[in-house]
Design a protein around this motif. Structure first.
Motif, PDB file in Angstrom:
ATOM      1  N   ILE A  56      48.099  62.951  58.861  1.00 26.15           N
ATOM      2  CA  ILE A  56      47.557  62.234  60.017  1.00 26.15           C
ATOM      3  C   ILE A  56      48.075  62.870  61.302  1.00 26.15           C
ATOM      4  N   GLN A  57      49.340  63.323  61.275  1.00 27.71           N
ATOM      5  CA  GLN A  57      49.936  63.925  62.467  1.00 27.71           C
ATOM      6  C   GLN A  57      49.179  65.174  62.901  1.00 27.71           C
ATOM      7  N   THR A  58      48.762  65.992  61.925  1.00 33.00           N
ATOM      8  CA  THR A  58      48.010  67.204  62.264  1.00 33.00           C
ATOM      9  C   THR A  58      46.657  66.857  62.863  1.00 33.00           C
ATOM     10  N   LEU A  59      45.943  65.919  62.264  1.00 38.38           N
ATOM     11  CA  LEU A  59      44.613  65.561  62.745  1.00 38.38           C
ATOM     12  C   LEU A  59      44.654  64.871  64.102  1.00 38.38           C
ATOM     13  N   SER A  60      45.816  64.331  64.488  1.00 37.14           N
ATOM     14  CA  SER A  60      45.906  63.573  65.739  1.00 37.14           C
ATOM     15  C   SER A  60      46.495  64.370  66.883  1.00 37.14           C
ATOM     16  N   LYS A  61      46.639  65.706  66.697  1.00 40.19           N
ATOM     17  CA  LYS A  61      47.289  66.492  67.749  1.00 40.19           C
ATOM     18  C   LYS A  61      46.432  66.615  68.996  1.00 40.19           C
ATOM     19  N   GLU A  62      45.127  66.648  68.866  1.00 42.46           N
ATOM     20  CA  GLU A  62      44.247  66.727  70.033  1.00 42.46           C
ATOM     21  C   GLU A  62      43.319  65.521  70.045  1.00 42.46           C
ATOM     22  N   ASP A  63      42.835  65.214  71.232  1.00 46.24           N
ATOM     23  CA  ASP A  63      41.894  64.100  71.377  1.00 46.24           C
ATOM     24  C   ASP A  63      40.528  64.569  70.872  1.00 46.24           C
ATOM     25  N   SER A  64      40.365  64.526  69.557  1.00 45.62           N
ATOM     26  CA  SER A  64      39.195  65.109  68.928  1.00 45.62           C
ATOM     27  C   SER A  64      38.494  64.074  68.059  1.00 45.62           C
ATOM     28  N   LEU A  65      37.410  64.497  67.437  1.00 44.24           N
ATOM     29  CA  LEU A  65      36.688  63.648  66.494  1.00 44.24           C
ATOM     30  C   LEU A  65      37.572  63.262  65.319  1.00 44.24           C
ATOM     31  N   LEU A  66      38.429  64.164  64.874  1.00 47.45           N
ATOM     32  CA  LEU A  66      39.304  63.889  63.735  1.00 47.45           C
ATOM     33  C   LEU A  66      40.327  62.816  64.078  1.00 47.45           C
ATOM     34  N   ARG A  67      40.843  62.818  65.301  1.00 44.74           N
ATOM     35  CA  ARG A  67      41.770  61.752  65.702  1.00 44.74           C
ATOM     36  C   ARG A  67      41.035  60.410  65.748  1.00 44.74           C
ATOM     37  N   SER A  68      39.794  60.439  66.231  1.00 42.41           N
ATOM     38  CA  SER A  68      39.037  59.181  66.288  1.00 42.41           C
ATOM     39  C   SER A  68      38.786  58.624  64.894  1.00 42.41           C
ATOM     40  N   ILE A  69      38.596  59.506  63.901  1.00 43.83           N
ATOM     41  CA  ILE A  69      38.444  59.029  62.519  1.00 43.83           C
ATOM     42  C   ILE A  69      39.738  58.395  62.033  1.00 43.83           C
ATOM     43  N   CYS A  70      40.876  59.026  62.389  1.00 39.95           N
ATOM     44  CA  CYS A  70      42.163  58.484  61.953  1.00 39.95           C
ATOM     45  C   CYS A  70      42.454  57.119  62.588  1.00 39.95           C
ATOM     46  N   THR A  71      42.125  56.943  63.849  1.00 34.45           N
ATOM     47  CA  THR A  71      42.423  55.678  64.537  1.00 34.45           C
ATOM     48  C   THR A  71      41.397  54.596  64.244  1.00 34.45           C
ATOM     49  N   GLY A  72      40.277  54.945  63.651  1.00 37.62           N
ATOM     50  CA  GLY A  72      39.246  53.964  63.361  1.00 37.62           C
ATOM     51  C   GLY A  72      38.214  53.814  64.447  1.00 37.62           C
ATOM     52  N   ASP A  73      38.328  54.604  65.528  1.00 38.16           N
ATOM     53  CA  ASP A  73      37.323  54.534  66.588  1.00 38.16           C
ATOM     54  C   ASP A  73      35.962  55.004  66.082  1.00 38.16           C
ATOM     55  N   ILE A  74      35.984  55.924  65.113  1.00 41.26           N
ATOM     56  CA  ILE A  74      34.763  56.378  64.453  1.00 41.26           C
ATOM     57  C   ILE A  74      34.881  56.039  62.979  1.00 41.26           C
ATOM     58  N   VAL A  85      34.881  61.938  53.545  1.00 36.32           N
ATOM     59  CA  VAL A  85      33.737  62.833  53.429  1.00 36.32           C
ATOM     60  C   VAL A  85      33.223  63.186  54.824  1.00 36.32           C
ATOM     61  N   LEU A  86      33.147  64.487  55.102  1.00 43.74           N
ATOM     62  CA  LEU A  86      32.597  64.986  56.356  1.00 43.74           C
ATOM     63  C   LEU A  86      31.371  65.837  56.044  1.00 43.74           C
ATOM     64  N   ASP A  87      30.254  65.463  56.622  1.00 40.62           N
ATOM     65  CA  ASP A  87      28.997  66.153  56.336  1.00 40.62           C
ATOM     66  C   ASP A  87      28.833  67.351  57.271  1.00 40.62           C
ATOM     67  N   ARG A  88      29.675  68.361  57.061  1.00 39.69           N
ATOM     68  CA  ARG A  88      29.613  69.613  57.818  1.00 39.69           C
ATOM     69  C   ARG A  88      29.893  70.776  56.870  1.00 39.69           C
ATOM     70  N   CYS A  89      29.496  71.969  57.289  1.00 46.56           N
ATOM     71  CA  CYS A  89      29.812  73.171  56.500  1.00 46.56           C
ATOM     72  C   CYS A  89      31.320  73.384  56.515  1.00 46.56           C
ATOM     73  N   GLY A  90      31.878  73.599  55.331  1.00 48.79           N
ATOM     74  CA  GLY A  90      33.332  73.728  55.231  1.00 48.79           C
ATOM     75  C   GLY A  90      33.857  75.134  55.358  1.00 48.79           C
ATOM     76  N   ARG A  91      32.993  76.073  55.711  1.00 49.12           N
ATOM     77  CA  ARG A  91      33.419  77.479  55.730  1.00 49.12           C
ATOM     78  C   ARG A  91      34.543  77.728  56.722  1.00 49.12           C
ATOM     79  N   HIS A  92      34.462  77.133  57.906  1.00 43.32           N
ATOM     80  CA  HIS A  92      35.451  77.400  58.949  1.00 43.32           C
ATOM     81  C   HIS A  92      36.362  76.193  59.207  1.00 43.32           C
ATOM     82  N   PHE A  93      36.309  75.183  58.339  1.00 43.25           N
ATOM     83  CA  PHE A  93      37.131  74.003  58.609  1.00 43.25           C
ATOM     84  C   PHE A  93      38.617  74.328  58.460  1.00 43.25           C
ATOM     85  N   GLY A  94      38.954  75.226  57.541  1.00 41.93           N
ATOM     86  CA  GLY A  94      40.353  75.624  57.403  1.00 41.93           C
ATOM     87  C   GLY A  94      40.884  76.256  58.674  1.00 41.93           C
ATOM     88  N   LEU A  95      40.044  76.998  59.383  1.00 45.57           N
ATOM     89  CA  LEU A  95      40.463  77.599  60.644  1.00 45.57           C
ATOM     90  C   LEU A  95      40.706  76.516  61.696  1.00 45.57           C
TER      91      LEU A  95
END
Length: 336
Positions: A56-74, A85-95
């Motif tokens: 959770i700490q990694t996903l919350s480092k920036e004010d991003s869509l991933l932080r909003s998922i963690c906080t429940g805003d999205i 589940v995220l409906d996006r291409c996973g090719r560059h998600f590791g980056l």
């Protein structure tokens, strides 16, 4: 036999009916988490089949869509096994994850892949990665590449392939000063440089219309060759062997007008030009008897069987008696 008994009979035991297709299994239900993921320390992410395990700490480092998922805003979609589940291409998600972990990440050099990373960063609203991608793309556009390039021939096979596949006329300058067993006349070095300078100027003037190539490995000291539609059309040889007082010497000439004329003639072989192909050869034949071959003598080779379209104009400058460049002397061309 009753209808119930017929329905209960196993397939393949005397009946002719085809195999009974089984109904597909139940599709796993995906729940929608409305209270966020802050109650957990670790998060499992499924990005179109690309599985990632992070905190959770990694996903919350920036004010991003991933932080909003963690906080429940999205609202997050969670499958029965607990994967978000995220409906996006996973090719560059590791980056994207590595950028959130480290604050910087090596970006791909390919422009297409860099644009893909930028789109993913914009979707997840990771502004730091967006800026990083935009800076990298700006550096790529700032790199200036010359628009006039002259290839150097490295082998005879490469030369043949280049001329055969090129869709533009080709002008080749072969210059090899070291391939000489005699001494040079006094003006030969200066004329050799003039030929090279003219080649460079013509390359700039007709850039994009004619392919200019250099050959420094051939046998000729200074020789121009002109090609159209994959075959040699004309040749201007700028060297000759002359007699000095007691020895032979190599003489290099600079037939500027003749070289320029042959360069203009080769333009009729441009693809889509008005004079391309056989009609272009007809234009050359219409120059009439009054046209001068320039400083040298012109020879046409190829035999009568091939017709006019197989002739090669070979121009050897000053194949006649000439005065010595030094005072009081006279020299004669030596013909091999």
């Amino acid at each position: 036999m009753s209808a119930e008994a017929s329905a209960a009979r196993a397939p393949g035991l005397g009946d002719t009916a085809g195999p009974v297709s089984q109904p597909p299994g139940p599709v796993p239900e995906v729940s929608h988490g409305g209270r966020g993921l802050l109650g957990s320390k670790y998060v499992k992410l499924n990005v179109s089949g690309s599985l990632h395990y992070t905190t959770i700490q990694t996903l919350s480092k920036e004010d991003s869509l991933l932080r909003s998922i963690c906080t429940g805003d999205i609202e997050a979609m969670i499958d029965p096994e607990g994967w978000v589940v995220l409906d996006r291409c996973g090719r560059h998600f590791g980056l994207v994850l590595n950028f959130l972990r480290d604050g910087s990440v090596p970006l791909p050099e390919e422009s297409k892949e860099l644009e893909e990373v930028l789109k993913e960063a914009q979707y997840y609203r990771v502004q730091g990665l967006v800026q990083h991608c935009q800076n990298a793309m700006q550096k790529q556009t700032d790199v200036y590449e010359g628009v006039c390039r002259i290839p150097m021939i490295t082998s005879a096979k490469e030369e043949q392939k280049m001329i055969a596949t090129c869709r533009k006329p080709v002008v080749k300058l072969q210059n090899n000063r070291g391939n000489n067993k005699y001494s040079y006349t006094s003006n030969s070095d200066d004329n050799l440089l003039k030929n090279i300078e003219l080649f460079d100027k013509l390359g700039l003037r007709f850039n994009g219309r004619v392919l200019f190539v250099k050959d420094v490995l051939g046998d000729e000291i200074c020789c121009w060759s002109f090609y159209g539609e994959g075959r040699k059309i004309a040749e201007v040889c700028c060297t000759s062997i002359v007699y000095a007082t007691e020895k032979k010497q190599t003489k290099v000439e600079f037939p500027e007008a003749r070289i320029f004329e042959e360069t203009l003639n080769i333009l009729i072989y441009e693809k889509g030009g008005r004079g391309s192909g056989a009609s272009g050869l007809a234009l050359l034949d219409q120059r009439g008897p009054g046209s001068s071959p320039g400083a040298g003598q012109s020879e046409e080779e190829g035999g009568g069987g091939g017709g006019a379209d197989r002739r090669v104009r070979r121009i050897h400058v000053r194949r006649h008696i000439m005065h010595d460049e030094r005072s009081g002397g006279q020299q004669t061309v030596y013909k091999d």
